[in-house]
Every structure is written in C-alpha cells, then in structure tokens.
Design a protein around this motif. Structure first.
Motif, PDB file in Angstrom:
ATOM      1  N   ILE A  19      -4.891  -6.874  -1.017  1.00 44.21           N
ATOM      2  CA  ILE A  19      -5.452  -6.369  -2.275  1.00 44.21           C
ATOM      3  C   ILE A  19      -5.913  -4.928  -2.069  1.00 44.21           C
ATOM      4  O   ILE A  19      -5.623  -4.034  -2.872  1.00 44.21           O
ATOM      5  CB  ILE A  19      -6.663  -7.230  -2.732  1.00 44.21           C
ATOM      6  CG1 ILE A  19      -6.226  -8.654  -3.050  1.00 44.21           C
ATOM      7  CG2 ILE A  19      -7.343  -6.607  -3.937  1.00 44.21           C
ATOM      8  CD1 ILE A  19      -7.375  -9.574  -3.448  1.00 44.21           C
ATOM      9  N   VAL A  20      -6.610  -4.725  -0.954  1.00 44.64           N
ATOM     10  CA  VAL A  20      -7.168  -3.404  -0.682  1.00 44.64           C
ATOM     11  C   VAL A  20      -6.067  -2.381  -0.390  1.00 44.64           C
ATOM     12  O   VAL A  20      -6.103  -1.257  -0.888  1.00 44.64           O
ATOM     13  CB  VAL A  20      -8.184  -3.484   0.478  1.00 44.64           C
ATOM     14  CG1 VAL A  20      -8.664  -2.106   0.868  1.00 44.64           C
ATOM     15  CG2 VAL A  20      -9.352  -4.359   0.071  1.00 44.64           C
ATOM     16  N   THR A  21      -5.080  -2.794   0.412  1.00 46.57           N
ATOM     17  CA  THR A  21      -3.961  -1.893   0.689  1.00 46.57           C
ATOM     18  C   THR A  21      -3.330  -1.423  -0.614  1.00 46.57           C
ATOM     19  O   THR A  21      -3.024  -0.247  -0.798  1.00 46.57           O
ATOM     20  CB  THR A  21      -2.891  -2.620   1.528  1.00 46.57           C
ATOM     21  OG1 THR A  21      -3.524  -3.303   2.597  1.00 46.57           O
ATOM     22  CG2 THR A  21      -1.875  -1.641   2.069  1.00 46.57           C
ATOM     23  N   LEU A  22      -3.179  -2.360  -1.537  1.00 44.47           N
ATOM     24  CA  LEU A  22      -2.552  -2.066  -2.820  1.00 44.47           C
ATOM     25  C   LEU A  22      -3.418  -1.107  -3.649  1.00 44.47           C
ATOM     26  O   LEU A  22      -2.915  -0.116  -4.192  1.00 44.47           O
ATOM     27  CB  LEU A  22      -2.351  -3.391  -3.561  1.00 44.47           C
ATOM     28  CG  LEU A  22      -1.305  -3.421  -4.648  1.00 44.47           C
ATOM     29  CD1 LEU A  22       0.031  -2.985  -4.099  1.00 44.47           C
ATOM     30  CD2 LEU A  22      -1.196  -4.831  -5.210  1.00 44.47           C
ATOM     31  N   ILE A  23      -4.709  -1.386  -3.720  1.00 48.00           N
ATOM     32  CA  ILE A  23      -5.623  -0.509  -4.465  1.00 48.00           C
ATOM     33  C   ILE A  23      -5.544   0.906  -3.892  1.00 48.00           C
ATOM     34  O   ILE A  23      -5.427   1.883  -4.631  1.00 48.00           O
ATOM     35  CB  ILE A  23      -7.077  -1.041  -4.389  1.00 48.00           C
ATOM     36  CG1 ILE A  23      -7.190  -2.394  -5.088  1.00 48.00           C
ATOM     37  CG2 ILE A  23      -8.053  -0.043  -5.027  1.00 48.00           C
ATOM     38  CD1 ILE A  23      -8.533  -3.075  -4.894  1.00 48.00           C
ATOM     39  N   CYS A  24      -5.597   0.985  -2.562  1.00 51.82           N
ATOM     40  CA  CYS A  24      -5.573   2.291  -1.902  1.00 51.82           C
ATOM     41  C   CYS A  24      -4.292   3.058  -2.213  1.00 51.82           C
ATOM     42  O   CYS A  24      -4.315   4.262  -2.422  1.00 51.82           O
ATOM     43  CB  CYS A  24      -5.717   2.131  -0.392  1.00 51.82           C
ATOM     44  SG  CYS A  24      -7.335   1.535   0.083  1.00 51.82           S
ATOM     45  N   LEU A  25      -3.175   2.344  -2.252  1.00 52.59           N
ATOM     46  CA  LEU A  25      -1.900   2.999  -2.538  1.00 52.59           C
ATOM     47  C   LEU A  25      -1.935   3.695  -3.898  1.00 52.59           C
ATOM     48  O   LEU A  25      -1.328   4.744  -4.088  1.00 52.59           O
ATOM     49  CB  LEU A  25      -0.765   1.981  -2.536  1.00 52.59           C
ATOM     50  CG  LEU A  25      -0.065   1.732  -1.200  1.00 52.59           C
ATOM     51  CD1 LEU A  25       0.985   0.650  -1.376  1.00 52.59           C
ATOM     52  CD2 LEU A  25       0.576   2.996  -0.672  1.00 52.59           C
ATOM     53  N   TYR A  26      -2.637   3.077  -4.847  1.00 53.36           N
ATOM     54  CA  TYR A  26      -2.671   3.636  -6.193  1.00 53.36           C
ATOM     55  C   TYR A  26      -3.762   4.693  -6.372  1.00 53.36           C
ATOM     56  O   TYR A  26      -3.704   5.492  -7.284  1.00 53.36           O
ATOM     57  CB  TYR A  26      -2.826   2.521  -7.230  1.00 53.36           C
ATOM     58  CG  TYR A  26      -1.523   1.806  -7.483  1.00 53.36           C
ATOM     59  CD1 TYR A  26      -0.672   2.208  -8.511  1.00 53.36           C
ATOM     60  CD2 TYR A  26      -1.114   0.773  -6.648  1.00 53.36           C
ATOM     61  CE1 TYR A  26       0.542   1.574  -8.717  1.00 53.36           C
ATOM     62  CE2 TYR A  26       0.104   0.127  -6.851  1.00 53.36           C
ATOM     63  CZ  TYR A  26       0.920   0.542  -7.882  1.00 53.36           C
ATOM     64  OH  TYR A  26       2.123  -0.081  -8.084  1.00 53.36           O
ATOM     65  N   LEU A  27      -4.778   4.667  -5.492  1.00 53.31           N
ATOM     66  CA  LEU A  27      -5.886   5.603  -5.673  1.00 53.31           C
ATOM     67  C   LEU A  27      -5.879   6.751  -4.662  1.00 53.31           C
ATOM     68  O   LEU A  27      -6.369   7.833  -4.949  1.00 53.31           O
ATOM     69  CB  LEU A  27      -7.226   4.856  -5.591  1.00 53.31           C
ATOM     70  CG  LEU A  27      -7.458   3.777  -6.643  1.00 53.31           C
ATOM     71  CD1 LEU A  27      -8.812   3.127  -6.465  1.00 53.31           C
ATOM     72  CD2 LEU A  27      -7.325   4.326  -8.064  1.00 53.31           C
ATOM     73  N   PHE A  28      -5.337   6.487  -3.482  1.00 59.85           N
ATOM     74  CA  PHE A  28      -5.345   7.503  -2.435  1.00 59.85           C
ATOM     75  C   PHE A  28      -3.925   7.972  -2.143  1.00 59.85           C
ATOM     76  O   PHE A  28      -2.969   7.489  -2.726  1.00 59.85           O
ATOM     77  CB  PHE A  28      -5.936   6.935  -1.126  1.00 59.85           C
ATOM     78  CG  PHE A  28      -7.308   6.347  -1.271  1.00 59.85           C
ATOM     79  CD1 PHE A  28      -8.224   6.831  -2.198  1.00 59.85           C
ATOM     80  CD2 PHE A  28      -7.693   5.292  -0.453  1.00 59.85           C
ATOM     81  CE1 PHE A  28      -9.488   6.283  -2.313  1.00 59.85           C
ATOM     82  CE2 PHE A  28      -8.956   4.736  -0.559  1.00 59.85           C
ATOM     83  CZ  PHE A  28      -9.852   5.226  -1.496  1.00 59.85           C
ATOM     84  N   THR A  29      -3.848   8.910  -1.190  1.00 61.35           N
ATOM     85  CA  THR A  29      -2.519   9.338  -0.749  1.00 61.35           C
ATOM     86  C   THR A  29      -1.997   8.329   0.271  1.00 61.35           C
ATOM     87  O   THR A  29      -2.733   7.458   0.737  1.00 61.35           O
ATOM     88  CB  THR A  29      -2.581  10.720  -0.077  1.00 61.35           C
ATOM     89  OG1 THR A  29      -3.395  10.590   1.097  1.00 61.35           O
ATOM     90  CG2 THR A  29      -3.181  11.762  -0.999  1.00 61.35           C
ATOM     91  N   LEU A  30      -0.720   8.464   0.608  1.00 60.22           N
ATOM     92  CA  LEU A  30      -0.102   7.540   1.564  1.00 60.22           C
ATOM     93  C   LEU A  30      -0.811   7.581   2.909  1.00 60.22           C
ATOM     94  O   LEU A  30      -1.088   6.567   3.528  1.00 60.22           O
ATOM     95  CB  LEU A  30       1.370   7.897   1.769  1.00 60.22           C
ATOM     96  CG  LEU A  30       2.345   7.410   0.700  1.00 60.22           C
ATOM     97  CD1 LEU A  30       3.762   7.781   1.107  1.00 60.22           C
ATOM     98  CD2 LEU A  30       2.226   5.910   0.515  1.00 60.22           C
ATOM     99  N   ARG A  31      -1.093   8.829   3.361  1.00 61.36           N
ATOM    100  CA  ARG A  31      -1.700   9.005   4.674  1.00 61.36           C
ATOM    101  C   ARG A  31      -3.081   8.348   4.729  1.00 61.36           C
ATOM    102  O   ARG A  31      -3.441   7.692   5.700  1.00 61.36           O
ATOM    103  CB  ARG A  31      -1.823  10.500   4.973  1.00 61.36           C
ATOM    104  CG  ARG A  31      -1.882  10.813   6.448  1.00 61.36           C
ATOM    105  CD  ARG A  31      -1.824  12.294   6.667  1.00 61.36           C
ATOM    106  NE  ARG A  31      -2.963  12.952   6.021  1.00 61.36           N
ATOM    107  CZ  ARG A  31      -3.219  14.255   6.134  1.00 61.36           C
ATOM    108  NH1 ARG A  31      -2.402  15.032   6.823  1.00 61.36           N
ATOM    109  NH2 ARG A  31      -4.259  14.798   5.540  1.00 61.36           N
ATOM    110  N   GLU A  32      -3.829   8.518   3.643  1.00 61.80           N
ATOM    111  CA  GLU A  32      -5.177   7.929   3.588  1.00 61.80           C
ATOM    112  C   GLU A  32      -5.101   6.406   3.551  1.00 61.80           C
ATOM    113  O   GLU A  32      -5.908   5.720   4.177  1.00 61.80           O
ATOM    114  CB  GLU A  32      -5.931   8.467   2.364  1.00 61.80           C
ATOM    115  CG  GLU A  32      -6.325   9.917   2.531  1.00 61.80           C
ATOM    116  CD  GLU A  32      -6.486  10.657   1.212  1.00 61.80           C
ATOM    117  OE1 GLU A  32      -6.758  11.861   1.265  1.00 61.80           O
ATOM    118  OE2 GLU A  32      -6.331  10.034   0.145  1.00 61.80           O
TER     119      GLU A  32
END
Lengths: 136, 181
Positions: free
Chosen positions: B49-62
């Motif tokens: 869930i978190v990986t997915l949220i991060c993908l949409y909110l942050f950059t790939l590297r982050e």
C-alpha cells in the motif's frame, strides 16, 4: 477501476488457471509405491531417496532430525497419514501446518531454514534396481 | 542522493519517514494475522500500500528509498537481518517496486491495476528467492496458490492506496513540492 484494470484482472486470473493446469500435468498423481522422499537442506539428509514402499513396509511411526539454517526441524512419518514437521526453529512456525504430505509433487517448505521436503516419483532406474537395497 | 541540494526538502523527508514507519507498521500487522495458508517466509504484502502511495506522491528514486529502508528496518527490528527471510522480503519488495513503477509510468492503469500487478510481482519475487535459497525449482508448486492470494491482496492494497492518495492530495500536503512542473 477502468477497463484496463479489468483487463489486467482477467489476464491474471487466466494466467493462474493456466499455471495451475500446467503444474498439475507436471506432477501426475502416481501410485504411492513409486514415491521417493527428497530433502533439500543445508546439511545433507541421512535418508535421502528413501522410498515410500520402505516406509509403508515398516508400518510404524518414524522421526528424523533435519539441520536447517537457523536450527533443527523434526520430520515425522505417521502410518496412514504421511509426512509432516513436528517441530521447527523458525519465526512463524507456518511449516508445521503444511503437512501431512503423501502424494507425488507435494512439498513442505521451511524458507527461514532453507529446507524443502518433497515427495517425487522414483526415476526408472530407482524402480528397477531395488534402490533401498543399494542404500543399505 | 538524500542530502544533496536537489534531494527532497525537509517537509518531504518527514513525509517519507512517515511512510517508512507506516509500511513497517503494516508489515508487523500482517505478521500477526493468522494466515497459515501462505508459504512460510512469504508475506502477502500489505506494505505494498505504502509503495503504491509513494509512487504516486514522490519521485521514483524517493519511492525506492522508502521501499529499501522499510526492508532494512524491518530486518533490523525483527532480528532477521541478512537471514533468509530478509532476502525473501527484499526480493519481493524490489520486484514489486520495479513492476509497479514500470506499469504506473507506461500504462493507463489506475492504482488498482498497478497494485494487482505489484502484488503478483511481490509474491513471484519472494518465491523466486525461496527457490534460489533452497536451490530447487520444486517450490513452483506453490506459485498458483500464492497468486490466488495475490489477487484479493492486490485489490485490497489498490483500493486502499487509491483512497489514501486522494486524501493526501486533498489535505493540501503538497508532497510533490520538489518536482518541477
């Protein structure tokens, strides 16, 4: 959910179905006489290749200790039931619920210990040349 | 790199740390669930869930940073650092990150579709590592069984992440503040 998502969903369900069929063909249900016990473990297993017939012939419960990556596992054979793990040194103890196994292709896995217990079909030369006699 | 000038600013770093903490929490919640049906050592992947949220909110590297930090921290906290379980979850986390990043960038899938593929990749990656560690392809026996779990799991993570992404964007927490738009 768009139609793209639904397409992915259907494709995945189909893939699982196909894989399931494929693996069922790869492990045809064999008669129990031609089964062989195979244990993959960090330390070699004493009764590697023990045939199911020998186990059945004994007709009594047996136990083995398997040395795993973290600790020891206790494998047991119960007549009429099959093989299962009685004890294991691993965090979540899931492997204890994976048996009993008694058919070709069935496996018990304890990933934290890097141990795999499998029943496979005996190869032809194992069937012909009384394999257990050679072992003993 | 995290501390270079073009890296994430302080607010974003805080968000990223929260995400690492959240995914660790989800990981431990998952390990308390009585899911005796799964394969030992293999996780269903609530933390996706978190990986997915991060993908949409942050950059790939982050996002990659959050994913790798989560696996490292969980490994340290659970005492499984560099043990088989650690490598298994690392393989699963990295493969699902890779697949989700690729599908998010290059297809028109919504988070739900991306999550479905991510969940299957997560389980496949873990099983591949198990096969490598045990040194036997026999574990493929479990693949369809794991995939059967990956689909409901992918749907759950997908819909949860979708709601979370929307909510996070609506709160005005401008987490994409460093991106040049």
């Amino acid at each position: 959910m768009t139609r793209h998502d639904i397409f992915v969903f259907i494709a995945l369900v189909l893939l699982i179905f196909l894989a399931w069929i494929g693996l069922s063909f790869a492990n045809p249900k064999a008669e129990t006489e031609a089964l062989v016990l195979e244990v993959v473990s960090p330390v070699p297993f004493e009764d590697q290749g023990l045939s199911w017939t020998t186990l059945m012939k004994g007709g009594q419960a047996r136990q083995w200790t398997i040395q795993g990556e973290i600790g020891q596992l206790i494998l047991s054979y119960e007549p009429g039931e099959g093989l299962r793990l009685l004890e294991a040194d691993c965090p979540n103890q899931l492997c204890l619920h994976m048996g009993p196994i008694h058919k070709a292709g069935q496996v018990i896995l304890c990933a934290p210990n890097e141990v795999l217990i499998a029943l496979r079909q005996a190869s032809d030369h194992e069937k012909e040349g009384d394999f257990d006699a050679i072992l003993q | 790199m995290p501390f270079s000038n073009d890296g994430p600013g302080p607010r974003k770093l805080v968000m990223m740390s929260l995400m690492v903490a959240l995914s660790m929490g989800l990981h431990f919640v998952e390990s308390t669930l009585p899911l005796g049906l799964a394969v030992p050592g293999v996780k269903l992947g609530l933390a996706n869930i978190v990986t997915l949220i991060c993908l949409y909110l942050f950059t790939l590297r982050e996002t990659l940073m959050v994913v790798v930090l989560r696996v490292l921290m969980v490994g340290l906290v659970s005492g499984q650092f560099f043990m088989p379980v650690f490598w298994i979850s690392l393989a699963g986390a990295l493969l699902s990150f890779l697949v989700m990043a690729l599908t998010k960038q290059s297809t028109r899938l919504t988070p739900v579709g991306v999550s479905l593929l991510g969940a299957t990749a997560h389980n496949t990656g873990q099983l591949a590592m198990v096969a490598f560690l045990v040194g036997s392809l026999k574990v493929a026996f479990y693949w369809p069984w794991l995939m059967l779990w990956a689909i409901p799991m992918g749907l759950i993570t997908g819909f949860s992440a979708k709601v979370a992404i929307k909510a996070l964007r609506n709160t005005g927490v401008n987490v994409t503040m460093n991106e040049k738009e």
